[in-house]
Design a protein around this motif. Structure first.
Motif, PDB file in Angstrom:
ATOM      1  N   MET A   1       0.837  -1.198   0.000  1.00  0.00           N
ATOM      2  CA  MET A   1       0.000   0.000   0.000  1.00  0.00           C
ATOM      3  C   MET A   1       0.872   1.248   0.000  1.00  0.00           C
ATOM      4  N   LYS A   2       0.474   2.244  -0.805  1.00  0.00           N
ATOM      5  CA  LYS A   2       1.195   3.522  -0.835  1.00  0.00           C
ATOM      6  C   LYS A   2       0.274   4.601  -0.252  1.00  0.00           C
ATOM      7  N   LEU A   3       0.774   5.265   0.784  1.00  0.00           N
ATOM      8  CA  LEU A   3      -0.034   6.229   1.534  1.00  0.00           C
ATOM      9  C   LEU A   3       0.635   7.601   1.527  1.00  0.00           C
ATOM     10  N   VAL A   4      -0.186   8.638   1.374  1.00  0.00           N
ATOM     11  CA  VAL A   4       0.296  10.005   1.589  1.00  0.00           C
ATOM     12  C   VAL A   4      -0.202  10.452   2.958  1.00  0.00           C
ATOM     13  N   LEU A   5       0.718  10.896   3.797  1.00  0.00           N
ATOM     14  CA  LEU A   5       0.353  11.473   5.086  1.00  0.00           C
ATOM     15  C   LEU A   5       0.579  12.974   5.002  1.00  0.00           C
ATOM     16  N   GLY A   6      -0.517  13.734   5.000  1.00  0.00           N
ATOM     17  CA  GLY A   6      -0.432  15.192   4.978  1.00  0.00           C
ATOM     18  C   GLY A   6      -0.587  15.734   6.393  1.00  0.00           C
ATOM     19  N   ILE A   7       0.247  16.701   6.731  1.00  0.00           N
ATOM     20  CA  ILE A   7       0.191  17.298   8.074  1.00  0.00           C
ATOM     21  C   ILE A   7       0.059  18.808   7.896  1.00  0.00           C
ATOM     22  N   SER A   8      -1.066  19.366   8.370  1.00  0.00           N
ATOM     23  CA  SER A   8      -1.274  20.804   8.187  1.00  0.00           C
ATOM     24  C   SER A   8      -1.205  21.519   9.531  1.00  0.00           C
ATOM     25  N   GLY A   9      -1.420  22.843   9.482  1.00  0.00           N
ATOM     26  CA  GLY A   9      -1.081  23.677  10.632  1.00  0.00           C
ATOM     27  C   GLY A   9      -2.169  23.877  11.652  1.00  0.00           C
ATOM     28  N   ALA A  10      -2.999  22.860  11.887  1.00  0.00           N
ATOM     29  CA  ALA A  10      -3.946  22.928  13.000  1.00  0.00           C
ATOM     30  C   ALA A  10      -3.256  22.416  14.254  1.00  0.00           C
ATOM     31  N   SER A  11      -3.806  22.768  15.402  1.00  0.00           N
ATOM     32  CA  SER A  11      -3.330  22.155  16.634  1.00  0.00           C
ATOM     33  C   SER A  11      -3.585  20.648  16.520  1.00  0.00           C
ATOM     34  N   GLY A  12      -2.643  19.841  17.038  1.00  0.00           N
ATOM     35  CA  GLY A  12      -2.834  18.388  16.926  1.00  0.00           C
ATOM     36  C   GLY A  12      -1.630  17.674  16.349  1.00  0.00           C
ATOM     37  N   ALA A  13      -0.451  18.302  16.409  1.00  0.00           N
ATOM     38  CA  ALA A  13       0.772  17.613  15.962  1.00  0.00           C
ATOM     39  C   ALA A  13       0.942  16.254  16.659  1.00  0.00           C
ATOM     40  N   PRO A  14       0.526  16.113  17.940  1.00  0.00           N
ATOM     41  CA  PRO A  14       0.659  14.785  18.556  1.00  0.00           C
ATOM     42  C   PRO A  14      -0.108  13.693  17.809  1.00  0.00           C
ATOM     43  N   TYR A  15      -1.218  14.024  17.146  1.00  0.00           N
ATOM     44  CA  TYR A  15      -1.915  13.021  16.325  1.00  0.00           C
ATOM     45  C   TYR A  15      -1.024  12.606  15.149  1.00  0.00           C
ATOM     46  N   ALA A  16      -0.383  13.595  14.540  1.00  0.00           N
ATOM     47  CA  ALA A  16       0.499  13.289  13.412  1.00  0.00           C
ATOM     48  C   ALA A  16       1.697  12.470  13.886  1.00  0.00           C
ATOM     49  N   ASP A  17       2.193  12.801  15.072  1.00  0.00           N
ATOM     50  CA  ASP A  17       3.325  12.066  15.631  1.00  0.00           C
ATOM     51  C   ASP A  17       2.960  10.601  15.867  1.00  0.00           C
ATOM     52  N   ARG A  18       1.786  10.358  16.446  1.00  0.00           N
ATOM     53  CA  ARG A  18       1.346   8.966  16.676  1.00  0.00           C
ATOM     54  C   ARG A  18       1.181   8.234  15.347  1.00  0.00           C
ATOM     55  N   SER A  19       0.674   8.958  14.332  1.00  0.00           N
ATOM     56  CA  SER A  19       0.492   8.340  13.013  1.00  0.00           C
ATOM     57  C   SER A  19       1.851   7.963  12.422  1.00  0.00           C
ATOM     58  N   MET A  20       2.812   8.892  12.515  1.00  0.00           N
ATOM     59  CA  MET A  20       4.137   8.615  11.940  1.00  0.00           C
ATOM     60  C   MET A  20       4.812   7.457  12.667  1.00  0.00           C
ATOM     61  N   ARG A  21       4.670   7.444  13.987  1.00  0.00           N
ATOM     62  CA  ARG A  21       5.290   6.361  14.771  1.00  0.00           C
ATOM     63  C   ARG A  21       4.766   5.000  14.305  1.00  0.00           C
ATOM     64  N   PHE A  22       3.444   4.910  14.107  1.00  0.00           N
ATOM     65  CA  PHE A  22       2.855   3.641  13.665  1.00  0.00           C
ATOM     66  C   PHE A  22       3.326   3.305  12.245  1.00  0.00           C
ATOM     67  N   LEU A  23       3.280   4.301  11.361  1.00  0.00           N
ATOM     68  CA  LEU A  23       3.590   4.029   9.944  1.00  0.00           C
ATOM     69  C   LEU A  23       5.061   3.680   9.745  1.00  0.00           C
ATOM     70  N   ALA A  24       5.931   4.220  10.610  1.00  0.00           N
ATOM     71  CA  ALA A  24       7.365   3.913  10.503  1.00  0.00           C
ATOM     72  C   ALA A  24       7.696   2.557  11.126  1.00  0.00           C
ATOM     73  N   GLY A  25       6.781   2.054  11.977  1.00  0.00           N
ATOM     74  CA  GLY A  25       7.016   0.782  12.657  1.00  0.00           C
ATOM     75  C   GLY A  25       6.140  -0.323  12.091  1.00  0.00           C
TER      76      GLY A  25
END
Ligand SMILES: Cc1cc2nc3c(=O)[nH]c(=O)nc-3n(C[C@H](O)[C@H](O)[C@H](O)COP(=O)(O)O)c2cc1C
Length: 201
Positions: free
Chosen positions: A1-25
């Motif tokens: 599967m090929k996924l694009v993870l977009g991260i924009s400038g709303a409050s909630g970087a910790p959600y993006a961090d949890r997503s990246m942690r899962f996707l990298a692992g």
């Protein structure tokens, strides 16, 4: 599967961090290839809310203006795109096909190719303009889901609470995950000694 993870400038970087942690692992081990794109403001918000280096996860991160990225073209056939967190501004640009940056172009591609696009919107309260933009994205085939954590899995840590949002967003993208305990109904072991003060009678 090929996924694009977009991260924009709303409050909630910790959600993006949890997503990246899962996707990298576990995600990478399951064969998910992830390409990441931040908006310019998302970098600033990440710095403020996380203070870490997102490159440490080892995922491919693209410059926000690089329209040569493969996922800027439908022919690259990416399977899904998740924007988390999604600002009201990013949603507005997506709702109106404004491909002024790589995140917007990638989202536009997903809609035109009729592939899953999931926006984890972080804003409150909503203006009528924002509600109408949610409608436009939904009518175009996207999924708008507010960053609304749930409590029925009894999260004990902030990470577990964040995962109640990330897991539901992954579900909508078709990414298998067991980040949260899924609801199977009330069971004896869930029952606290409860005095039911409200009766159905
Ligand atoms: C610390 C911080 C928190 C923000 N939180 C939000 C938010 O929760 N939701 C939102 O829509 N915009 C939020 N904004 C405003 C957006 O960053 C701003 O509208 C920006 O233009 C969005 O740009 P982008 O969509 O290109 O990332 C926040 C800005 C800052 C600096």
């Amino acid at each position: 599967m090929k996924l694009v993870l977009g991260i924009s400038g709303a409050s909630g970087a910790p959600y993006a961090d949890r997503s990246m942690r899962f996707l990298a692992g576990p995600g990478r081990e399951a064969g998910i290839e992830t390409d990441v794109v931040f908006t310019k403001t998302a970098r600033l918000v990440w710095q403020h809310e996380m203070g870490t280096n997102p490159a440490d996860y080892g995922l491919r991160i693209w410059p926000s203006g690089d329209m040569t990225a493969p996922f800027a073209s439908g022919s690259a056939r990416y399977d899904a795109m998740l924007v988390v967190p999604c600002s009201a501004g990013a949603m507005a640009r997506i709702a109106h096909g404004m491909s002024v940056d790589l995140l917007g172009r990638a989202a536009d591609v997903m809609l035109k190719e009729r592939r899953p696009l999931v926006l984890v919107l972080r804003e409150t309260p909503f203006s009528l303009i924002q509600v109408r933009n949610m409608e436009a994205v939904t009518l175009a085939g996207g999924v708008v889901m507010p960053a609304a954590p749930s409590f029925y899995s009894r999260p004990k840590t902030m990470e577990a609470l964040l995962d109640t949002v990330v897991a539901r967003a992954f579900d909508r993208c078709g990414i298998a995950n067991e980040l949260v305990r899924r609801w199977t109904g009330l069971h004896d072991d869930d029952a606290e000694p409860v005095t039911r003060e409200v009766s159905d009678d």
